[in-house]
Write a protein that holds these residues in place. Sequence first.
Motif, PDB file in Angstrom:
ATOM      1  N   ALA A 139       4.359  -5.353 -17.082  1.00 32.99           N
ATOM      2  CA  ALA A 139       4.882  -6.496 -16.335  1.00 32.99           C
ATOM      3  C   ALA A 139       6.134  -7.054 -17.005  1.00 32.99           C
ATOM      4  CB  ALA A 139       3.804  -7.573 -16.223  1.00 32.99           C
ATOM      5  N   VAL A 140       6.129  -7.122 -18.337  1.00 29.51           N
ATOM      6  CA  VAL A 140       7.314  -7.586 -19.059  1.00 29.51           C
ATOM      7  C   VAL A 140       8.468  -6.607 -18.857  1.00 29.51           C
ATOM      8  CG1 VAL A 140       8.229  -8.218 -21.316  1.00 29.51           C
ATOM      9  CG2 VAL A 140       5.846  -8.744 -20.742  1.00 29.51           C
ATOM     10  N   ASN A 141       8.164  -5.316 -18.896  1.00 34.07           N
ATOM     11  CA  ASN A 141       9.207  -4.314 -18.652  1.00 34.07           C
ATOM     12  C   ASN A 141       9.814  -4.475 -17.266  1.00 34.07           C
ATOM     13  OD1 ASN A 141       9.023  -2.992 -21.134  1.00 34.07           O
ATOM     14  ND2 ASN A 141       7.295  -1.756 -20.452  1.00 34.07           N
ATOM     15  N   ALA A 142       8.964  -4.732 -16.268  1.00 31.08           N
ATOM     16  CA  ALA A 142       9.457  -4.891 -14.899  1.00 31.08           C
ATOM     17  C   ALA A 142      10.383  -6.095 -14.783  1.00 31.08           C
ATOM     18  CB  ALA A 142       8.282  -5.028 -13.941  1.00 31.08           C
ATOM     19  N   LEU A 143      10.051  -7.184 -15.462  1.00 37.12           N
ATOM     20  CA  LEU A 143      10.903  -8.375 -15.415  1.00 37.12           C
ATOM     21  C   LEU A 143      12.253  -8.122 -16.078  1.00 37.12           C
ATOM     22  CD1 LEU A 143       8.317 -11.193 -16.220  1.00 37.12           C
ATOM     23  CD2 LEU A 143       9.332 -10.648 -14.005  1.00 37.12           C
ATOM     24  N   LEU A 144      12.250  -7.437 -17.223  1.00 39.19           N
ATOM     25  CA  LEU A 144      13.497  -7.199 -17.944  1.00 39.19           C
ATOM     26  C   LEU A 144      14.407  -6.241 -17.185  1.00 39.19           C
ATOM     27  CD1 LEU A 144      12.146  -6.921 -21.607  1.00 39.19           C
ATOM     28  CD2 LEU A 144      13.293  -8.869 -20.539  1.00 39.19           C
ATOM     29  N   LEU A 145      13.858  -5.096 -16.782  1.00 37.61           N
ATOM     30  CA  LEU A 145      14.685  -4.123 -16.063  1.00 37.61           C
ATOM     31  C   LEU A 145      15.050  -4.646 -14.684  1.00 37.61           C
ATOM     32  CD1 LEU A 145      16.003  -1.373 -16.139  1.00 37.61           C
ATOM     33  CD2 LEU A 145      13.881  -0.368 -15.306  1.00 37.61           C
ATOM     34  N   GLY A 146      14.143  -5.392 -14.054  1.00 38.45           N
ATOM     35  CA  GLY A 146      14.463  -5.976 -12.759  1.00 38.45           C
ATOM     36  C   GLY A 146      15.618  -6.957 -12.853  1.00 38.45           C
ATOM     37  N   PHE A 147      15.659  -7.736 -13.921  1.00 38.71           N
ATOM     38  CA  PHE A 147      16.774  -8.659 -14.128  1.00 38.71           C
ATOM     39  C   PHE A 147      18.092  -7.907 -14.257  1.00 38.71           C
ATOM     40  CE2 PHE A 147      19.593 -10.578 -17.308  1.00 38.71           C
ATOM     41  CZ  PHE A 147      19.950 -11.748 -16.644  1.00 38.71           C
ATOM     42  N   LEU A 148      18.078  -6.809 -15.015  1.00 36.51           N
ATOM     43  CA  LEU A 148      19.301  -6.036 -15.214  1.00 36.51           C
ATOM     44  C   LEU A 148      19.790  -5.434 -13.900  1.00 36.51           C
ATOM     45  CD1 LEU A 148      18.328  -4.280 -18.560  1.00 36.51           C
ATOM     46  CD2 LEU A 148      20.018  -6.098 -18.271  1.00 36.51           C
ATOM     47  N   LEU A 149      18.867  -4.917 -13.097  1.00 42.75           N
ATOM     48  CA  LEU A 149      19.259  -4.316 -11.818  1.00 42.75           C
ATOM     49  C   LEU A 149      19.679  -5.382 -10.814  1.00 42.75           C
ATOM     50  CD1 LEU A 149      16.596  -1.502 -11.353  1.00 42.75           C
ATOM     51  CD2 LEU A 149      18.887  -1.352 -12.329  1.00 42.75           C
ATOM     52  N   TYR A 150      18.994  -6.513 -10.825  1.00 44.51           N
ATOM     53  CA  TYR A 150      19.346  -7.595  -9.899  1.00 44.51           C
ATOM     54  C   TYR A 150      20.742  -8.137 -10.205  1.00 44.51           C
ATOM     55  CZ  TYR A 150      18.756 -11.826  -7.091  1.00 44.51           C
ATOM     56  OH  TYR A 150      18.903 -12.813  -6.153  1.00 44.51           O
TER      57      TYR A 150
END
Length: 276
Positions: A139-150
């Motif tokens: 879940a933490v990985n999804a938030l971090l990578l999602g922020f970068l892609l967003y």
Amino acid sequence: MTSLRKIALVAGALYLLTFVSIPTLALYGPVREPNYIVGPGPDTAVMVGGVLEMIVALACIGTAVVLYPVVKRQNEAVALGFVGVRVLEAATIVAGVVILMSVVTLRQAGAGADALVTGQALVAMRDWTFMLGQGFLPAVNALLLGFLLYRSRLVPRVLPLLGFIGAPLLVASAAATLFGLWEQASAPSALLTIPIALWGAVPWRLVSGQGLQALTHHNWHGRHQHPARQPRPHPLWAEHLTAEHTAGAHKARPLSAPPDGRDARFCRRPGAALNS
């Protein structure tokens, strides 16, 4: 093959490898039996599951290392955090494999009924490791990578939103299992993990080649390019600019042959297309 294409192929292959541990849900079934240590049967299934999880652990580290040079151009601190959490996730997977292999060792050594409590404690430890390592850290990985892609805006906005939605749902599922609301392998748990599973397709979209090239092109040639990297006028033309042009008249002049004898069609004088 370009370096960007190589990164795309390597990262894509590593992301595919992170799904090879799905059969472990069935392979680890025998080791969860209360009498596994004294029971009959081979240990091959548990060992195969351990090998698959080791592959996933190495693939987790590989995906972060391969993508780091690319995503750090959006936010280096967040990208470094993504690498760190990914490595920590891999460490928990390895720890879980070590625990299960310890149970197999007790069985093969013929520890007998005296080791039943020890074996059950080790299995419980592995379940806790799995819950925290593969229930919270992704879940933490999804938030971090999602922020970068967003932030990069190189994929449709709805795709990073899957990570933002799936991450809290995955944490909620792990918390519900922690407090005994349902089992880890249950219908509500599987339902809450669907968004994060769909999120797994987003990094594949990034490393498919087009998205990766767009990301690097955006930072190297885009509107955020550093002024020092902007193209400069050819020095030969700088020497032959007239005083009228440097004074600010900026009148268009006919294109003439450059002083070194090159074809004028391939040598444009800076400011020649400007009108007064």
